[in-house]
Write a protein that holds these residues in place. Structure first.
Motif, mmCIF file in Angstrom:
data_model
loop_
_atom_site.group_PDB
_atom_site.id
_atom_site.type_symbol
_atom_site.label_atom_id
_atom_site.label_comp_id
_atom_site.label_asym_id
_atom_site.label_seq_id
_atom_site.Cartn_x
_atom_site.Cartn_y
_atom_site.Cartn_z
ATOM 1 N N PHE A 1 32.405 39.634 52.982
ATOM 2 C CA PHE A 1 33.321 40.406 52.156
ATOM 3 C C PHE A 1 34.761 39.962 52.407
ATOM 4 C CE2 PHE A 1 36.115 44.223 52.126
ATOM 5 C CZ PHE A 1 36.043 44.568 50.791
ATOM 6 N N ASN A 2 35.135 39.872 53.671
ATOM 7 C CA ASN A 2 36.484 39.476 54.041
ATOM 8 C C ASN A 2 36.799 38.061 53.563
ATOM 9 O OD1 ASN A 2 39.018 39.942 55.704
ATOM 10 N ND2 ASN A 2 38.202 38.112 56.676
ATOM 11 N N THR A 3 35.902 37.144 53.801
ATOM 12 C CA THR A 3 36.120 35.742 53.417
ATOM 13 C C THR A 3 36.223 35.592 51.909
ATOM 14 O OG1 THR A 3 34.967 34.953 55.384
ATOM 15 C CG2 THR A 3 35.171 33.405 53.554
ATOM 16 N N LEU A 4 35.263 36.152 51.193
ATOM 17 C CA LEU A 4 35.255 36.011 49.731
ATOM 18 C C LEU A 4 36.443 36.712 49.070
ATOM 19 C CD1 LEU A 4 31.442 36.620 49.237
ATOM 20 C CD2 LEU A 4 32.643 34.469 48.764
ATOM 21 N N LEU B 1 42.073 29.677 47.095
ATOM 22 C CA LEU B 1 41.462 28.376 46.823
ATOM 23 C C LEU B 1 40.884 28.301 45.405
ATOM 24 C CD1 LEU B 1 39.593 28.038 50.234
ATOM 25 C CD2 LEU B 1 41.731 26.908 49.571
ATOM 26 N N GLY B 2 41.216 29.300 44.584
ATOM 27 C CA GLY B 2 40.747 29.297 43.201
ATOM 28 C C GLY B 2 39.517 30.148 42.950
ATOM 29 N N GLY B 3 39.098 30.902 43.914
ATOM 30 C CA GLY B 3 37.941 31.786 43.752
ATOM 31 C C GLY B 3 38.387 33.212 43.528
ATOM 32 N N ASN B 4 38.649 33.550 42.287
ATOM 33 C CA ASN B 4 39.154 34.884 41.950
ATOM 34 C C ASN B 4 38.022 35.752 41.422
ATOM 35 O OD1 ASN B 4 41.995 34.437 42.527
ATOM 36 N ND2 ASN B 4 41.898 32.990 40.814
ATOM 37 N N TYR B 5 37.461 36.571 42.313
ATOM 38 C CA TYR B 5 36.331 37.409 41.967
ATOM 39 C C TYR B 5 36.617 38.852 42.359
ATOM 40 C CZ TYR B 5 34.639 32.676 42.848
ATOM 41 O OH TYR B 5 34.520 31.321 42.889
ATOM 42 N N LYS B 6 35.925 39.767 41.697
ATOM 43 C CA LYS B 6 35.941 41.155 42.153
ATOM 44 C C LYS B 6 34.912 41.196 43.277
ATOM 45 C CE LYS B 6 35.169 45.947 40.895
ATOM 46 N NZ LYS B 6 34.913 46.904 39.811
ATOM 47 N N VAL B 7 35.376 41.365 44.498
ATOM 48 C CA VAL B 7 34.495 41.360 45.663
ATOM 49 C C VAL B 7 34.392 42.789 46.181
ATOM 50 C CG1 VAL B 7 34.083 40.424 47.962
ATOM 51 C CG2 VAL B 7 35.191 38.998 46.219
ATOM 52 N N GLN B 8 33.157 43.253 46.319
ATOM 53 C CA GLN B 8 32.925 44.606 46.793
ATOM 54 C C GLN B 8 31.943 44.601 47.955
ATOM 55 O OE1 GLN B 8 31.630 46.085 42.814
ATOM 56 N NE2 GLN B 8 32.948 47.824 43.335
#
Length: 178
Positions: A23-26, A33-40
């Protein structure tokens, strides 16, 4: 970078993880680094499902005493303290806090790579210290929000006082009570 490239190739928008470290890493490191996600974290996702009426819990655990162990990377690293507790309370339980909780929580040891480490010079293992703190409250259940914490607390209960309390992830508690 390869993970981000693959996920972006699949047009990933949301990632739900049970692991606070992932969770923290993502959530915090992939973004730059270009990884724009809704992380839950899965507790956030379950809370969302409950608030949308897609899940409904029963109060079948009324009278059950539960203490919650804050995972380091969910709590201290990302300030997620209330949602896991709200989920636990939604089950009608008596939530009792350990002295070291929330921002002052004590590590179970696995986030610090203690899972496979042998104790040295008779020093108490981290998970035993944390388990003793939890068991001092005489809970029926020690709730966790991390697979590593779950393992560490389970091992701790087996070592300190097997059968004194169950160790369950919050997702298990919710699943058993919907």
């Amino acid at each position: 970078m390869m993970n981000i490239e693959v996920m972006n190739g699949y047009n990933v928008k949301r990632i739900v993880t049970t692991c606070p470290h992932s969770f923290n890493t993502l959530k915090n490191e992939y973004k730059g680094l270009g990884g724009n996600y809704k992380v839950q974290h899965h507790t956030e996702f379950i809370a969302e499902l409950l608030s949308e009426g897609k899940l409904k819990v029963t109060g079948n655990l009324k009278g059950t005493k539960i203490t919650y162990h804050d995972p380091c990377y969910l709590g201290r690293a990302n300030n997620v303290y209330d949602i896991p507790r709200e989920l636990i309370k939604s089950l009608g339980v008596d939530l009792v806090e350990m002295k070291r909780s929330k921002r002052k929580s004590f590590c179970c040891g696995a986030g610090g790579s203690q899972m496979f480490k042998e104790s040295e010079n008779g020093a108490q293992e981290i998970n035993i210290n944390r388990t003793e703190e939890a068991l001092a409250l005489k809970p029926d259940i020690i709730a966790t929000g991390c697979p590593f914490c779950n393992t560490m607390m389970n091992d701790g209960v087996k070592t300190v006082d097997e059968g004194a309390a169950e160790v369950k992830d919050i997702a298990e508690l919710i699943a058993e009570n919907i």
